[in-house]
Design a protein around this motif. Structure first.
Motif, mmCIF file in Angstrom:
data_model
loop_
_atom_site.group_PDB
_atom_site.id
_atom_site.type_symbol
_atom_site.label_atom_id
_atom_site.label_comp_id
_atom_site.label_asym_id
_atom_site.label_seq_id
_atom_site.Cartn_x
_atom_site.Cartn_y
_atom_site.Cartn_z
ATOM 1 N N ILE A 103 -5.997 -1.837 7.094
ATOM 2 C CA ILE A 103 -5.892 -2.524 6.109
ATOM 3 C C ILE A 103 -4.936 -2.314 4.883
ATOM 4 O O ILE A 103 -4.012 -3.042 4.526
ATOM 5 N N PRO A 104 -4.785 -0.831 4.579
ATOM 6 C CA PRO A 104 -4.054 -0.443 3.476
ATOM 7 C C PRO A 104 -2.387 -0.621 4.145
ATOM 8 O O PRO A 104 -1.341 -0.920 3.201
ATOM 9 N N SER A 107 -1.383 -4.196 2.926
ATOM 10 C CA SER A 107 -1.596 -4.328 1.360
ATOM 11 C C SER A 107 -0.234 -4.062 0.567
ATOM 12 O O SER A 107 0.500 -3.525 1.017
ATOM 13 N N SER A 108 -0.375 -4.923 -0.414
ATOM 14 C CA SER A 108 0.780 -4.643 -1.518
ATOM 15 C C SER A 108 0.928 -3.177 -1.689
ATOM 16 O O SER A 108 -0.127 -2.563 -2.337
ATOM 17 N N ALA A 111 -0.205 -2.979 -5.386
ATOM 18 C CA ALA A 111 -1.995 -3.031 -5.623
ATOM 19 C C ALA A 111 -2.306 -1.609 -5.149
ATOM 20 O O ALA A 111 -3.189 -0.959 -5.940
ATOM 21 N N THR A 112 -1.699 -0.888 -4.237
ATOM 22 C CA THR A 112 -2.425 0.078 -3.614
ATOM 23 C C THR A 112 -2.020 1.422 -4.870
ATOM 24 O O THR A 112 -2.781 2.239 -4.925
ATOM 25 N N ALA A 159 -1.911 5.137 2.598
ATOM 26 C CA ALA A 159 -1.521 3.664 2.648
ATOM 27 C C ALA A 159 -0.687 3.607 3.957
ATOM 28 O O ALA A 159 -0.738 2.218 4.450
#
Length: 301
Positions: A103-104, A107-108, A111-112, A159
């Motif tokens: 998922i990371p 992800s943006s 956002a992370t 990430a």
């Protein structure tokens, strides 16, 4: 048949020419000028390139990027490979963990980075609170020049390791089970199976992942931009961040283009060096396996 193949290739080839090759050609031309978006543009030849080697901030950004790469690449390799080995099972719950770990990646980055900004808070951040439970006084992380870069590395590894984990999983699932069975029959323990079966079988996969990590490390930008803005004390100014500041901050597009091509050469050198260090080992292993196979075939006859 050949015409159909060219039709299918036409769209990606056009996208590559328009959005990759053409901008590279334009940037190469701009790197020999003093183009600054506004005002007149003059041809300056190699002046931008000679200026780079006299620029102290360039060497600071190169040192910071090299330090980031030195931390990020080995840590990213170990965590991605370790998680892939742990999740290389057919249990139903393993699929859930594979999804959670990936998922990371989708992800943006902003956002992370925002999440990690709060995790790394020196007073109320979860990381320092957890360290306090075991009696360790956590550092100031993003506010300390000695710890800011390791903090960015931690966030980057978390990430991005999911994508490399998937690559290693593919490599692990391609290792024949007969090799492990033969190793167990010879009395090999878990560590010996990992050392003499898993690692040699993943040589090409490791080369691919390490090359991707090196390229990504030298192109790091978002994390430093969001978390530290290059600080404290320029300790997290990376090469791409410096190129961004020169191009869009100081409007020195010609100089920024020259910096970009120097970065391209550095990435190329490290990628070729990684290929030179990795491929001979795998090729030699392949040759040894081929010779053993030939000897077994001869003895069988």
């Amino acid at each position: 048949m050949r015409r159909n193949a060219w039709i299918f290739l036409a769209v990606p080839l056009a996208l590559f020419l328009v959005f990759m090759l053409l901008p590279m050609v334009i940037a190469a031309v701009i790197s020999f000028t003093d183009y600054a978006i506004v005002g007149d543009t003059e041809w300056v030849g190699l002046e931008n390139y000679t200026r780079i080697f006299q620029d102290s901030f360039f060497w600071i950004s190169l040192r910071n990027t090299a330090w980031y790469t030195l931390l990020y690449v080995p840590l990213g390799l170990v965590i991605a490979l370790g998680s892939a080995i742990l999740l290389n099972r057919s249990h139903r719950a393993v699929r859930l963990f594979r999804t959670l770990f990936y998922i990371p990646v989708v992800s943006s980055t902003v956002a992370t980075a925002t999440i990690w900004y709060w995790l790394l808070n020196p007073q109320k951040g979860l990381l320092n609170v957890a360290l306090g439970w075991i009696g360790i006084d956590g550092p100031a992380w993003l506010y300390d020049s000695q710890w800011a870069m390791p903090a960015i590395v931690l966030m980057s590894v978390w990430a991005g390791f999911g994508a490399n984990m998937i690559i290693f999983l593919g490599g692990l699932q391609g290792v024949p089970g007969d090799l492990y069975e033969a190793a167990r029959l010879d009395g090999a323990n878990a560590w010996q199976q990992f050392r003499y079966v898993t690692l040699p079988s993943l040589s090409r996969t490791t080369f691919l992942v390490s090359t991707l990590l090196i390229i990504g490390a030298f192109q790091v930008f978002d994390q430093a931009y969001v978390l530290t803005k290059g600080g404290p004390g320029n300790s997290t100014v990376t090469m791409v961040y410096y190129i961004y500041n020169k191009g869009f901050g100081a409007l020195e597009m010609g100089y920024a283009s020259a910096l970009s091509f120097v970065l391209f050469v550095i990435i190329l050198i490290f990628s070729l060096a990684n290929a030179r260090l990795s491929n001979p080992r795998s090729d030699a292993a392949d040759r040894r396996r081929a010779r053993r196979h030939d000897r077994k075939a001869v003895s069988a006859r």
